[in-house]
Scaffold this active site. Structure first.
Site, PDB file in Angstrom:
ATOM      1  N   ALA A 104       1.153  -0.779   0.073  1.00 13.80           N
ATOM      2  CA  ALA A 104      -0.127  -0.189   0.029  1.00 13.80           C
ATOM      3  C   ALA A 104       0.854   1.458  -0.130  1.00 13.80           C
ATOM      4  O   ALA A 104       1.630   1.233   0.907  1.00 13.80           O
ATOM      5  CB  ALA A 104      -1.024   0.205   1.298  1.00 13.80           C
ATOM      6  N   GLY A 149       1.044  -5.908   0.448  1.00 10.97           N
ATOM      7  CA  GLY A 149      -0.247  -5.703  -0.540  1.00 10.97           C
ATOM      8  C   GLY A 149       0.949  -6.065  -1.707  1.00 10.97           C
ATOM      9  O   GLY A 149       0.106  -6.942  -3.005  1.00 10.97           O
ATOM     10  N   GLU A 152       0.759  -9.285  -2.119  1.00 13.33           N
ATOM     11  CA  GLU A 152      -0.408 -10.250  -2.536  1.00 13.33           C
ATOM     12  C   GLU A 152      -1.049 -10.080  -3.592  1.00 13.33           C
ATOM     13  O   GLU A 152      -2.098 -11.130  -3.574  1.00 13.33           O
ATOM     14  CB  GLU A 152      -2.054  -9.274  -1.479  1.00 13.33           C
ATOM     15  N   GLU A 172       3.116  -6.477   7.498  1.00 13.56           N
ATOM     16  CA  GLU A 172       1.767  -5.884   7.737  1.00 13.56           C
ATOM     17  C   GLU A 172       1.739  -5.628   9.655  1.00 13.56           C
ATOM     18  O   GLU A 172       1.302  -4.920   9.904  1.00 13.56           O
ATOM     19  CB  GLU A 172       0.215  -6.278   7.943  1.00 13.56           C
TER      20      GLU A 172
HETATM   21  N1  COA Z   1       4.813   3.757   0.214  1.00 18.86           N
HETATM   22  C1  COA Z   1       4.666   5.066   0.048  1.00 18.86           C
HETATM   23  N2  COA Z   1       6.217   5.303  -0.525  1.00 18.86           N
HETATM   24  C2  COA Z   1       7.110   4.107  -0.710  1.00 18.86           C
HETATM   25  C3  COA Z   1       6.304   2.698  -0.090  1.00 18.86           C
HETATM   26  C4  COA Z   1       5.589   2.802   0.430  1.00 18.86           C
HETATM   27  N3  COA Z   1       4.529   1.696   0.588  1.00 18.86           N
HETATM   28  N4  COA Z   1       7.730   2.308   0.229  1.00 18.86           N
HETATM   29  C5  COA Z   1       9.036   2.760  -0.276  1.00 18.86           C
HETATM   30  N5  COA Z   1       8.385   4.039  -0.343  1.00 18.86           N
HETATM   31  C6  COA Z   1       9.037   5.523  -1.456  1.00 18.86           C
HETATM   32  C7  COA Z   1       9.825   5.842  -0.389  1.00 18.86           C
HETATM   33  O1  COA Z   1       9.313   6.607   1.296  1.00 18.86           O
HETATM   34  C8  COA Z   1      11.084   6.761  -0.505  1.00 18.86           C
HETATM   35  O2  COA Z   1      10.818   7.796  -1.216  1.00 18.86           O
HETATM   36  P1  COA Z   1      11.256   9.086  -0.779  1.00 18.86           P
HETATM   37  O3  COA Z   1      12.370   9.111  -1.739  1.00 18.86           O
HETATM   38  O4  COA Z   1      10.248  10.355  -0.809  1.00 18.86           O
HETATM   39  O5  COA Z   1      12.184   8.848   1.076  1.00 18.86           O
HETATM   40  C9  COA Z   1      11.094   6.206  -2.058  1.00 18.86           C
HETATM   41  O6  COA Z   1       9.883   5.082  -1.716  1.00 18.86           O
HETATM   42  C10 COA Z   1      12.227   5.069  -2.063  1.00 18.86           C
HETATM   43  O7  COA Z   1      12.474   4.275  -0.802  1.00 18.86           O
HETATM   44  P2  COA Z   1      13.608   3.663   0.149  1.00 18.86           P
HETATM   45  O8  COA Z   1      13.070   3.040   1.257  1.00 18.86           O
HETATM   46  O9  COA Z   1      14.995   4.466  -0.447  1.00 18.86           O
HETATM   47  O10 COA Z   1      13.996   2.505  -1.646  1.00 18.86           O
HETATM   48  P3  COA Z   1      14.772   1.488  -1.452  1.00 18.86           P
HETATM   49  O11 COA Z   1      15.291   0.975  -2.587  1.00 18.86           O
HETATM   50  O12 COA Z   1      15.748   1.628  -0.260  1.00 18.86           O
HETATM   51  O13 COA Z   1      13.715  -0.250  -0.476  1.00 18.86           O
HETATM   52  C11 COA Z   1      11.491  -0.950   0.167  1.00 18.86           C
HETATM   53  C12 COA Z   1      12.689  -0.696  -0.790  1.00 18.86           C
HETATM   54  C13 COA Z   1      11.077  -1.583  -1.137  1.00 18.86           C
HETATM   55  C14 COA Z   1      12.540  -2.114   0.569  1.00 18.86           C
HETATM   56  C15 COA Z   1      11.779   0.176   1.559  1.00 18.86           C
HETATM   57  O14 COA Z   1      11.427   0.906   0.027  1.00 18.86           O
HETATM   58  C16 COA Z   1      10.706  -0.754   2.189  1.00 18.86           C
HETATM   59  O15 COA Z   1      10.864  -1.399   3.156  1.00 18.86           O
HETATM   60  N6  COA Z   1       9.256  -0.830   2.144  1.00 18.86           N
HETATM   61  C17 COA Z   1       8.314   0.352   2.677  1.00 18.86           C
HETATM   62  C18 COA Z   1       7.326  -1.185   3.023  1.00 18.86           C
HETATM   63  C19 COA Z   1       6.426  -2.170   3.597  1.00 18.86           C
HETATM   64  O16 COA Z   1       6.807  -2.025   4.694  1.00 18.86           O
HETATM   65  N7  COA Z   1       5.289  -1.967   2.755  1.00 18.86           N
HETATM   66  C20 COA Z   1       4.256  -2.384   3.503  1.00 18.86           C
HETATM   67  C21 COA Z   1       3.200  -2.218   3.411  1.00 18.86           C
HETATM   68  S1  COA Z   1       0.789  -2.752   4.407  1.00 18.86           S
END
Ligand code: COA
Length: 299
Positions: A104, A149, A152, A172
């Site tokens: 999400a 998601g 999912e 989550e």
């Molecule tokens: N929603 C909105 N923005 C997100 C996002 C999400 N789920 N996941 C990542 N982003 C954004 C970050 O905030 C960042 O934005 P910024 O540049 O404005 O700070 C950008 O995407 C890059 O994220 P970053 O973490 O620096 O990238 P990465 O390549 O090092 O790591 C992930 C990628 C996906 C591993 C990491 O972003 C992550 O763990 N995200 C959270 C995922 C999560 O918990 N999802 C569960 C949802 S229920």
């Protein structure tokens, strides 16, 4: 909300530009890798057709392809307006190499009311769940992290192929919620109750190699090959196969998730019956006798 309006405008532009066959190109007449539409600057999803497959690409690399409202709506529009009877498979993939989908859009969600969050959750059913009932096989070509998601979304697909650096988790509970876009239901059916409990209760992240070992994905592609290319080569037998049989097999396989064995066997018989009446079945028998490749017409 300004951000949400912006997303809607972008999607409307995408929908208008990507009307099915608006350029007169059908799957049959399209050259092997012709793009129907290049939406890179317009909307959350890119849509193209190649080798018989409709390819849907999440184009939100800057947010790691997270599922915003507009992205979910665009997924719904793919099914309602863009899936063609000529499409033999649907591939879901995403831009960049870091993430398939980070789940999400947590930044968008932060500004949502409880009712808006509830409505968004329903969108997973109204706009994404078609992937699990789609008349042709759905394939997730997982180019990076598939989290929440995002995993999912991949679980809704029939087949999953991943890049070697991809990773998988349902984190989550660490965010104060549960995987409620089907995660608690689909994951145990795919990897078994024990592994699903571990992944959901601990929120643990699984590598591509481990995902392959536990049956979460079907295939890890070679590091030197783009996962989409690998997926297209891998599913070629589907796109070359007999359409009526492919659809019947898919319906029978999916029925196995919801029917008991007696009901399932009855259903299987009915699906077989649909193939019996087809010209393609006769063509396969003739081709075998004549030692040539069959030419299936979907009749
Ligand atoms: N929603 C909105 N923005 C997100 C996002 C999400 N789920 N996941 C990542 N982003 C954004 C970050 O905030 C960042 O934005 P910024 O540049 O404005 O700070 C950008 O995407 C890059 O994220 P970053 O973490 O620096 O990238 P990465 O390549 O090092 O790591 C992930 C990628 C996906 C591993 C990491 O972003 C992550 O763990 N995200 C959270 C995922 C999560 O918990 N999802 C569960 C949802 S229920």
């Amino acid at each position: 909300m300004q951000g949400s309006d912006h997303g809607k405008n972008r999607e409307n532009a995408w929908q208008a530009a990507a009307a099915p066959h608006s350029n007169g190109v059908s799957s049959d007449s399209a050259p092997a890798s012709r793009r129907v539409h290049d939406p890179s600057s317009e909307g959350p999803l890119g849509l193209s057709r190649r080798d018989g497959a409709l390819i849907v690409t999440i184009e939100r690399e800057e947010r790691r392809n997270a599922l915003s409202q507009a992205t979910l709506e665009a997924f719904g529009a793919v099914f309602r307006h863009h899936l063609s009877p000529d499409d033999r498979a649907v591939i879901i993939t995403a831009s960049g190499a870091r993430a398939f989908c980070a789940g999400a859009d947590l930044k968008e969600r932060r500004d949502m009311s409880l009712d808006e969050v509830r409505a968004q959750l329903m969108r997973y059913r109204t706009d994404l769940a078609w992937l699990s009932t789609c008349p042709v096989p759905t394939i997730a070509a997982i180019n990076g992290a598939a989290l929440g998601g995002g995993l999912e979304l991949a679980l809704l697909c029939d087949l999953r192929v991943a890049a070697p650096h991809a990773s998988f988790a349902l984190p989550e509970t660490s965010l104060g919620i549960i995987p409620a876009a089907g995660g608690t239901q689909y994951l145990p059916r795919i990897v078994g109750a024990a592994k699903a409990r571990e992944m959901i209760l601990l929120g643990s992240r699984v590598s591509a190699a481990e995902a392959l070992r536990i049956g979460l994905i079907h295939r890890v592609c070679d590091a030197a090959v783009a996962v989409l290319e690998d997926a297209l080569g891998w599913i070629a037998p589907i796109t070359r196969g007999a359409p009526i049989a492919q659809k019947a097999a898919l319906r029978a396989l999916r029925a196995a998730d919801r029917l008991d064995i007696d009901g399932g066997l009855e259903f299987e018989r009915a699906c077989y019956e649909e193939c019996l009446a087809s010209e393609d079945r006769v063509e396969a028998l003739n081709a075998f006798a004549e030692k040539r490749e069959p030419l299936f017409r979907g009749r």
